[in-house]
Enzyme design. Structure first.
Site, mmCIF file in Angstrom:
data_model
loop_
_atom_site.group_PDB
_atom_site.id
_atom_site.type_symbol
_atom_site.label_atom_id
_atom_site.label_comp_id
_atom_site.label_asym_id
_atom_site.label_seq_id
_atom_site.Cartn_x
_atom_site.Cartn_y
_atom_site.Cartn_z
ATOM 1 N N HIS A 75 -7.025 24.090 10.074
ATOM 2 C CA HIS A 75 -5.662 23.650 10.362
ATOM 3 C C HIS A 75 -5.414 22.270 9.770
ATOM 4 O O HIS A 75 -6.317 21.427 9.694
ATOM 5 C CB HIS A 75 -5.364 23.690 11.865
ATOM 6 C CG HIS A 75 -6.176 22.758 12.707
ATOM 7 N ND1 HIS A 75 -5.842 21.435 12.886
ATOM 8 C CD2 HIS A 75 -7.295 22.961 13.453
ATOM 9 C CE1 HIS A 75 -6.715 20.866 13.697
ATOM 10 N NE2 HIS A 75 -7.614 21.751 14.047
ATOM 11 N N ASP A 77 -2.817 20.186 10.824
ATOM 12 C CA ASP A 77 -2.118 19.270 11.736
ATOM 13 C C ASP A 77 -3.115 18.477 12.564
ATOM 14 O O ASP A 77 -4.306 18.815 12.643
ATOM 15 C CB ASP A 77 -1.152 20.024 12.652
ATOM 16 C CG ASP A 77 -1.853 21.035 13.553
ATOM 17 O OD1 ASP A 77 -2.809 21.689 13.102
ATOM 18 O OD2 ASP A 77 -1.439 21.186 14.719
ATOM 19 N N ASP A 106 -11.078 16.171 13.327
ATOM 20 C CA ASP A 106 -10.333 17.385 13.710
ATOM 21 C C ASP A 106 -9.057 17.503 12.901
ATOM 22 O O ASP A 106 -7.994 17.084 13.347
ATOM 23 C CB ASP A 106 -10.026 17.323 15.203
ATOM 24 C CG ASP A 106 -9.562 18.642 15.777
ATOM 25 O OD1 ASP A 106 -9.644 19.672 15.072
ATOM 26 O OD2 ASP A 106 -9.092 18.651 16.914
ATOM 27 N N GLU A 136 -1.768 23.983 15.028
ATOM 28 C CA GLU A 136 -2.912 24.426 15.840
ATOM 29 C C GLU A 136 -3.041 23.617 17.124
ATOM 30 O O GLU A 136 -3.548 24.120 18.126
ATOM 31 C CB GLU A 136 -4.196 24.299 15.017
ATOM 32 C CG GLU A 136 -5.416 24.979 15.634
ATOM 33 C CD GLU A 136 -6.203 24.097 16.614
ATOM 34 O OE1 GLU A 136 -7.041 24.638 17.352
ATOM 35 O OE2 GLU A 136 -5.953 22.868 16.639
ATOM 36 N N GLU A 137 -2.594 22.370 17.096
ATOM 37 C CA GLU A 137 -2.836 21.454 18.211
ATOM 38 C C GLU A 137 -1.784 21.555 19.321
ATOM 39 O O GLU A 137 -1.801 20.747 20.254
ATOM 40 C CB GLU A 137 -2.887 20.002 17.703
ATOM 41 C CG GLU A 137 -4.005 19.715 16.718
ATOM 42 C CD GLU A 137 -5.384 19.707 17.364
ATOM 43 O OE1 GLU A 137 -5.483 20.027 18.567
ATOM 44 O OE2 GLU A 137 -6.358 19.380 16.668
ATOM 45 N N GLU A 165 -13.783 23.961 11.920
ATOM 46 C CA GLU A 165 -13.702 23.042 13.058
ATOM 47 C C GLU A 165 -14.969 22.180 13.134
ATOM 48 O O GLU A 165 -16.055 22.609 12.730
ATOM 49 C CB GLU A 165 -13.547 23.828 14.361
ATOM 50 C CG GLU A 165 -12.219 24.544 14.521
ATOM 51 C CD GLU A 165 -11.097 23.625 14.986
ATOM 52 O OE1 GLU A 165 -11.350 22.421 15.180
ATOM 53 O OE2 GLU A 165 -9.969 24.113 15.145
ATOM 54 N N HIS A 339 -9.805 14.019 18.610
ATOM 55 C CA HIS A 339 -8.674 13.478 19.392
ATOM 56 C C HIS A 339 -8.927 12.072 19.915
ATOM 57 O O HIS A 339 -8.040 11.483 20.541
ATOM 58 C CB HIS A 339 -8.294 14.401 20.568
ATOM 59 C CG HIS A 339 -7.935 15.786 20.177
ATOM 60 N ND1 HIS A 339 -7.483 16.720 21.096
ATOM 61 C CD2 HIS A 339 -7.944 16.428 18.984
ATOM 62 C CE1 HIS A 339 -7.240 17.861 20.491
ATOM 63 N NE2 HIS A 339 -7.529 17.711 19.193
#
Length: 364
Positions: A75, A77, A106, A136-137, A165, A339
């Site tokens: 992903h 984003d 991430d 995705e988030e 990931e 994150h």
């Protein structure tokens, strides 16, 4: 935030420099278009790839007639930026070099490796389908892979799938499922000067919170991997004014459950724990079993010299698993740093993952 975002991606640069460039494209969920445009532009000269775009999701695939096809996805984003862009290099006291900044873990390091290999592997050992997707988030109904599966389910055909990931350069099989439930209480409003005339809905949540505090989550073995579960309060809402007894309150609970359980089974567990409350399941996604019993998965783990581990968080391996495609997580970066405000990836891991994945994809 950087003063000016980059406008192009140079796929001839090394994967570390490419990671930095991709990270410096701010792409918080819902704002992926500039990065998606840059990816399409960067792949324009790759004549060995068929490039397909669906919104801000890009698919690039070979059509070489190989006996087996591998799908590799990531992903584009990120979660919101918090004074952690532009990216920068830093070195620890022990000499370990990191790339620091939002998205480094991430999962833009994984995306960079994928883009570089997609452009350079003209004659891979397998036919390859590369996917870079948006949203995705955030809520599952916005997920770019979900949308793509509705529009072009044929693009998901494959014998094995890899999600880039963060996995510390090891192979993380499957993933836990996730569920959010709202536990709602009702009361009766009253002036706090005469609170005995009302019923406090917030106070009624106290037994539910006590149960959560005392709850001991399980560790469940699934196909040889031990998945740790978790059940936690993630939000409490209620209150009308500073002098009013609240007549409604909502406790939001998140349950991370082992992939041996279905959403229905996980929902029953939550409802049983809070049987004396009004419980609504507001969001849920099945997990994915490890998928490591597939021959191609075993070949992959052996080829990259990785250790098979469980993935505790939910990832889109579950989407492939639901379609009957065994899938694993494999990418640079420590999931613990995903994150985080000090998100950072070891430079050596980016290079190691690229090297291992390249070797496997080009093996005879």
């Amino acid at each position: 935030m950087p003063d000016a975002s980059p406008t192009v991606l140079d796929l001839a640069s090394d994967s570390v420099a490419l990671t930095k460039a991709i990270c410096d494209f701010p792409s918080v969920s819902g704002d992926e278009t500039a990065l998606a445009d840059a990816i399409v532009a960067a792949l324009a000269g790759a004549s060995h790839l068929e490039v397909i775009r669906d919104g801000d999701t890009i698919v690039a695939r070979t059509n070489l007639g190989r006996a087996r096809r591998v799908v590799i996805a990531g992903h584009i984003d990120t979660v919101p930026i918090n004074k952690n862009l532009p990216s920068r290099f830093e070195t620890d006291a022990d000499g370990t070099e990191y790339l620091w900044g939002r998205g480094t873990v991430d999962m833009k390091a994984g995306v960079a490796v994928q883009l570089k290999l997609a452009a350079e592997l003209v004659e891979p050992a397998y036919d390859l389908t590369w996917m870079w997707y948006d949203h995705e988030e955030v809520s599952a109904d916005l997920n770019g892979l979900r949308r793509l599966a509705e529009h072009r389910p044929d693009l998901f055909a494959g014998d094995f799938a890899i999600l880039g990931e963060p996995s510390n350069g090891q192979v993380e099989g499957g993933c836990n499922g996730t569920l959010r439930a709202e536990i709602r209480t009702k009361g009766l409003r009253a002036h706090t000067a005469r609170s005995w005339m009302g019923e406090n809905a917030v106070h009624k949540l106290a037994p539910a919170l006590a149960r959560l505090a005392a709850y001991e989550a399980e560790t469940v073995e699934v196909d040889g991997l031990a998945y740790r579960e978790g059940l936690n309060a993630v939000a409490v809402a209620g209150g009308v004014a500073g002098n009013v007894v609240p007549d409604e309150a909502v406790l939001t609970v998140n349950y991370r459950f082992a992939p041996s359980k279905s959403v229905a089974e996980a929902s029953d567990i939550v409802r049983a724990l809070f049987a004396d409350y009004d419980v609504a399941i507001v969001d849920a996604a099945d997990g994915a079993r490890p998928g490591l019993d597939a021959a191609l998965a075993q070949e992959f783990v052996a080829a990259v010299g990785a250790e098979a581990r469980p993935k505790y968080g939910w990832t889109d391996v579950a989407r492939f698993s639901a379609l009957g495609v065994p899938a694993v997580n494999y990418g640079p970066g420590d999931p613990i740093k995903a994150h985080a405000d000090d998100e950072r990836v070891p430079v050596s891991q980016i290079l190691d993952v690229e090297r291992a994945l390249r070797a496997w994809l080009t093996a005879d």
